[in-house]
Write a protein that holds these residues in place. Sequence first.
Motif, mmCIF file in Angstrom:
data_model
loop_
_atom_site.group_PDB
_atom_site.id
_atom_site.type_symbol
_atom_site.label_atom_id
_atom_site.label_comp_id
_atom_site.label_asym_id
_atom_site.label_seq_id
_atom_site.Cartn_x
_atom_site.Cartn_y
_atom_site.Cartn_z
ATOM 1 N N ALA A 49 0.858 -1.188 0.000
ATOM 2 C CA ALA A 49 0.000 0.000 0.000
ATOM 3 C C ALA A 49 0.893 1.235 0.000
ATOM 4 N N SER A 50 0.788 2.041 -1.039
ATOM 5 C CA SER A 50 1.659 3.209 -1.186
ATOM 6 C C SER A 50 1.044 4.423 -0.516
ATOM 7 N N GLY A 51 1.753 4.977 0.454
ATOM 8 C CA GLY A 51 1.302 6.155 1.182
ATOM 9 C C GLY A 51 1.841 7.423 0.549
ATOM 10 N N ALA A 79 -11.663 9.631 -1.394
ATOM 11 C CA ALA A 79 -11.348 8.200 -1.425
ATOM 12 C C ALA A 79 -10.026 7.890 -0.736
ATOM 13 N N TRP A 80 -9.598 8.761 0.189
ATOM 14 C CA TRP A 80 -8.297 8.603 0.839
ATOM 15 C C TRP A 80 -8.438 8.671 2.357
ATOM 16 N N TYR A 81 -7.568 7.923 3.039
ATOM 17 C CA TYR A 81 -7.473 7.983 4.502
ATOM 18 C C TYR A 81 -6.148 8.630 4.895
ATOM 19 N N LEU A 82 -6.214 9.567 5.844
ATOM 20 C CA LEU A 82 -4.996 10.031 6.501
ATOM 21 C C LEU A 82 -4.633 8.969 7.533
ATOM 22 N N ALA A 83 -3.466 8.362 7.380
ATOM 23 C CA ALA A 83 -3.088 7.208 8.195
ATOM 24 C C ALA A 83 -1.696 7.402 8.768
ATOM 25 N N GLN A 84 -1.431 6.692 9.862
ATOM 26 C CA GLN A 84 -0.101 6.693 10.473
ATOM 27 C C GLN A 84 0.333 5.252 10.657
ATOM 28 N N SER A 85 1.459 4.905 10.057
ATOM 29 C CA SER A 85 1.957 3.538 10.122
ATOM 30 C C SER A 85 2.620 3.269 11.470
ATOM 31 N N ALA A 86 2.919 2.011 11.718
ATOM 32 C CA ALA A 86 3.514 1.624 13.003
ATOM 33 C C ALA A 86 4.881 2.265 13.212
ATOM 34 N N ASP A 87 5.541 2.663 12.119
ATOM 35 C CA ASP A 87 6.842 3.316 12.246
ATOM 36 C C ASP A 87 6.721 4.847 12.251
ATOM 37 N N ARG A 88 5.514 5.343 12.596
ATOM 38 C CA ARG A 88 5.246 6.758 12.899
ATOM 39 C C ARG A 88 5.070 7.652 11.678
ATOM 40 N N TYR A 89 5.072 7.085 10.475
ATOM 41 C CA TYR A 89 4.972 7.925 9.284
ATOM 42 C C TYR A 89 3.503 8.244 8.997
ATOM 43 N N VAL A 90 3.201 9.526 8.787
ATOM 44 C CA VAL A 90 1.845 9.961 8.459
ATOM 45 C C VAL A 90 1.734 10.143 6.949
ATOM 46 N N CYS A 91 0.721 9.520 6.353
ATOM 47 C CA CYS A 91 0.590 9.553 4.902
ATOM 48 C C CYS A 91 -0.881 9.392 4.520
ATOM 49 N N TRP A 92 -1.152 9.480 3.232
ATOM 50 C CA TRP A 92 -2.500 9.274 2.704
ATOM 51 C C TRP A 92 -2.535 7.944 1.958
ATOM 52 N N LEU A 93 -3.486 7.074 2.341
ATOM 53 C CA LEU A 93 -3.642 5.763 1.710
ATOM 54 C C LEU A 93 -4.971 5.693 0.971
ATOM 55 N N PRO A 94 -4.991 5.174 -0.254
ATOM 56 C CA PRO A 94 -6.270 4.996 -0.959
ATOM 57 C C PRO A 94 -7.155 4.005 -0.201
ATOM 58 N N GLN A 95 -8.457 4.250 -0.204
ATOM 59 C CA GLN A 95 -9.386 3.387 0.524
ATOM 60 C C GLN A 95 -9.258 1.926 0.109
ATOM 61 N N GLY A 96 -9.021 1.668 -1.161
ATOM 62 C CA GLY A 96 -8.975 0.291 -1.631
ATOM 63 C C GLY A 96 -7.767 -0.500 -1.194
ATOM 64 N N THR A 97 -6.828 0.139 -0.481
ATOM 65 C CA THR A 97 -5.613 -0.558 -0.073
ATOM 66 C C THR A 97 -5.577 -0.879 1.413
ATOM 67 N N VAL A 98 -6.647 -0.521 2.133
ATOM 68 C CA VAL A 98 -6.653 -0.730 3.579
ATOM 69 C C VAL A 98 -8.046 -1.177 4.024
ATOM 70 N N ARG A 99 -8.089 -2.133 4.935
ATOM 71 C CA ARG A 99 -9.356 -2.573 5.522
ATOM 72 C C ARG A 99 -9.518 -1.902 6.868
#
Length: 239
Positions: A49-51, A79-99
Amino acid sequence: TGCVDNAVAHTDALAAVRAAGFRVTDRIEILPSPDLGDATWGLASVSVASGREQPHNMAEMGTQVLMGHPVRLWKRTGAWYLAQSADRYVCWLPQGTVRRCTQAELDAWNASRLLIVTVLEGDIREQPSADAPPVADVVLGCLVKPIGTEGDWFKVELPDGQTGYLPKNAAEDYATWRSTRRPTPENIERTARSLMGRPYLWGANTPRGLDCSGFTKLVFFLNGVDLDRNASHQRQQGV
């Protein structure tokens, strides 16, 4: 204006500005956004999933999240989520790449027996046969849930609920794999050298392409050490 992840930070920011003698219009947004309800977590549901730095496909890629790994969801824009990965990076992920999931659903996933993909690249197929149509692709480090076996194949469930078959020689029990990692200088260097020849790709951290901090993050992860995403954070971890 801006975003904060808790009400106390919001109150403190306003108090500090007002104490300095300013009148303010408050447009600070407290996250996670209420419209997400209880489902404020997510699991990457595609191999990679590309952020991105902004919520559109032409924006710069900042990081990647592998299948089965968690993210914190803060808000949704189109169609995007503002998300933060476990390694602290904040990014935008397309809805179709995350449940999307709740905290309880995420805990259940993490408490399940999981498999980690140990080959550079592979496929999950509809049937336990190399000739069967693929359900999804996977890369080194992806996590899936085993739900059975058939011959030389694991039957697995993906984070989005799809099922398929993965060759047994392409994955290992994740807990066992983690317990056998030995992050010695020799092992870390050996892992790093095994990725020589892989292409450079800004914002990437998989065998298909890596940038500098993505490379060190993947190498150390494969030896049982979790690093943050950015080099500026990694330099402060360990000795």
